[in-house]
Design a protein around this motif. Structure first.
Motif, PDB file in Angstrom:
ATOM      1  N   SER A 203      -4.717   3.257   7.135  1.00 19.97           N
ATOM      2  CA  SER A 203      -5.162   3.049   8.511  1.00 19.97           C
ATOM      3  C   SER A 203      -4.059   2.531   9.418  1.00 19.97           C
ATOM      4  O   SER A 203      -4.139   2.718  10.636  1.00 19.97           O
ATOM      5  CB  SER A 203      -6.335   2.065   8.537  1.00 19.97           C
ATOM      6  N   ARG A 204      -3.049   1.906   8.864  1.00 16.11           N
ATOM      7  CA  ARG A 204      -2.018   1.306   9.706  1.00 16.11           C
ATOM      8  C   ARG A 204      -1.136   2.382  10.331  1.00 16.11           C
ATOM      9  O   ARG A 204      -1.004   3.481   9.799  1.00 16.11           O
ATOM     10  CB  ARG A 204      -1.166   0.317   8.911  1.00 16.11           C
TER      11      ARG A 204
ATOM     12  N   ALA B  74       7.920   4.287  -0.724  1.00 19.83           N
ATOM     13  CA  ALA B  74       8.600   4.988   0.367  1.00 19.83           C
ATOM     14  C   ALA B  74       7.624   5.876   1.124  1.00 19.83           C
ATOM     15  O   ALA B  74       7.612   5.898   2.361  1.00 19.83           O
ATOM     16  CB  ALA B  74       9.758   5.820  -0.180  1.00 19.83           C
ATOM     17  N   GLY B  75       6.801   6.602   0.383  1.00 16.71           N
ATOM     18  CA  GLY B  75       5.907   7.559   1.022  1.00 16.71           C
ATOM     19  C   GLY B  75       4.833   6.905   1.864  1.00 16.71           C
ATOM     20  O   GLY B  75       4.669   7.212   3.050  1.00 16.71           O
ATOM     21  N   VAL B  76       4.108   5.974   1.269  1.00 15.24           N
ATOM     22  CA  VAL B  76       2.993   5.347   1.970  1.00 15.24           C
ATOM     23  C   VAL B  76       3.487   4.352   3.006  1.00 15.24           C
ATOM     24  O   VAL B  76       2.922   4.230   4.094  1.00 15.24           O
ATOM     25  CB  VAL B  76       2.054   4.655   0.953  1.00 15.24           C
ATOM     26  N   GLY B  77       4.568   3.647   2.697  1.00 15.89           N
ATOM     27  CA  GLY B  77       5.009   2.569   3.567  1.00 15.89           C
ATOM     28  C   GLY B  77       5.915   2.977   4.706  1.00 15.89           C
ATOM     29  O   GLY B  77       5.976   2.282   5.730  1.00 15.89           O
ATOM     30  N   TYR B  78       6.625   4.133   4.565  1.00 16.83           N
ATOM     31  CA  TYR B  78       7.643   4.464   5.558  1.00 16.83           C
ATOM     32  C   TYR B  78       7.654   5.936   5.968  1.00 16.83           C
ATOM     33  O   TYR B  78       7.731   6.258   7.152  1.00 16.83           O
ATOM     34  CB  TYR B  78       9.029   4.081   5.040  1.00 16.83           C
TER      35      TYR B  78
ATOM     36  N   PRO C 250      -1.999  -5.054  -2.877  1.00 16.13           N
ATOM     37  CA  PRO C 250      -3.425  -4.741  -2.658  1.00 16.13           C
ATOM     38  C   PRO C 250      -3.889  -4.974  -1.233  1.00 16.13           C
ATOM     39  O   PRO C 250      -5.061  -5.245  -0.997  1.00 16.13           O
ATOM     40  CB  PRO C 250      -4.128  -5.701  -3.630  1.00 16.13           C
ATOM     41  N   CYS C 251      -2.981  -4.859  -0.243  1.00 14.23           N
ATOM     42  CA  CYS C 251      -3.384  -5.134   1.138  1.00 14.23           C
ATOM     43  C   CYS C 251      -4.463  -4.166   1.613  1.00 14.23           C
ATOM     44  O   CYS C 251      -5.317  -4.521   2.417  1.00 14.23           O
ATOM     45  CB  CYS C 251      -2.170  -5.083   2.067  1.00 14.23           C
ATOM     46  N   GLY C 252      -4.394  -2.914   1.163  1.00 14.10           N
ATOM     47  CA  GLY C 252      -5.491  -1.986   1.410  1.00 14.10           C
ATOM     48  C   GLY C 252      -5.514  -1.303   2.755  1.00 14.10           C
ATOM     49  O   GLY C 252      -6.462  -0.570   3.049  1.00 14.10           O
TER      50      GLY C 252
END
Length: 220
Positions: free
Chosen positions: A60-61, A106-110, A54-56
């Motif tokens: 934006s990152r 995978a999609g959102v994080g990398y 839930p970092c949210g």
């Protein structure tokens, strides 16, 4: 002809060892190796993959996810492939949870930052008992297209049904679709290799790797 064999990597989203999805991938691997290509299966059940937290700040990152697990290593193995197969069973009328966690993380994080899977040839295998195989297949199609991958038309999709209590490859029509898909994937991988030799420019411009970067308008 090539400096290395064509390499196909499969992501297996099944929790069950030697279940229908494993058997389908074993068969795909036999077909691929018969054509002197390399084949590797990444079983998600053997890796530690954290669900999205839930970092949210995912939208934006500008850097990769900071959760510590096996996902960076898996993404690196995907980068090295010419073609990717996403294989999963149907669970609860939808995508098996291991595959769902994988495509989200995978999609959102990398993958969203530079789309490293762009122009890799994609294939999908869905195993199920009777219901919702097409819905799961459609979700994975959307994900592969999101990552700018190339889906090859090969007739009917590789949806394999088994209504028996024991795992088995009993769906002749589904197996025929799987065979056609595998051979089309290998053919397209070879075609792309030859095209890259003749046309070394990147087939996916840098401005189209990330949907958050404004797309360059073509001159009128």
């Amino acid at each position: 002809m090539y400096d290395r064999p064509v390499r196909i990597v499969a992501i297996c989203g099944s929790e069950r060892h030697n279940g229908n999805t494993d058997l389908a991938l074993e068969y795909a691997g036999e077909l691929i190796r018969e054509r002197d290509a390399e084949f590797e299966v990444i079983h998600l059940r053997e890796h530690r993959i954290s669900p999205c937290s839930p970092c949210g700040d995912c939208n934006s990152r500008a850097t990769s996810c900071e959760l510590r697990d096996d996902m960076p290593g898996i993404v690196d193995r995907l980068r090295q492939a010419d073609g990717l197969i996403y294989a999963t069973p149907v669970h609860g009328f939808g995508l098996a949870h291991l595959m769902q966690i994988f495509i989200e993380r995978a999609g959102v994080g990398y993958l969203r930052f530079e789309r490293p899977l762009a122009n890799k040839v994609g294939g999908i295998i869905v195993t199920g008992r009777r219901y919702s195989e097409a819905s799961v297949h459609n979700q994975l199609v959307d994900n592969l297209l999101l990552n700018r991958m190339i889906l090859v038309g090969s007739g009917f999709p590789a949806l394999l049904r088994n209504t028996e209590a024991q795992p088995g490859l009993n769906d002749e029509e589904g197996l025929d679709a799987l065979e056609r898909m595998v051979h089309r994937m290998l053919d397209m991988c070879g075609l792309l290799r030859r095209s890259q030799g003749e046309y070394p420019d990147d087939l996916l411009p840098s401005y189209d790797r990330n949907e958050r970067i404004p797309r360059r308008r073509l001159p009128v």
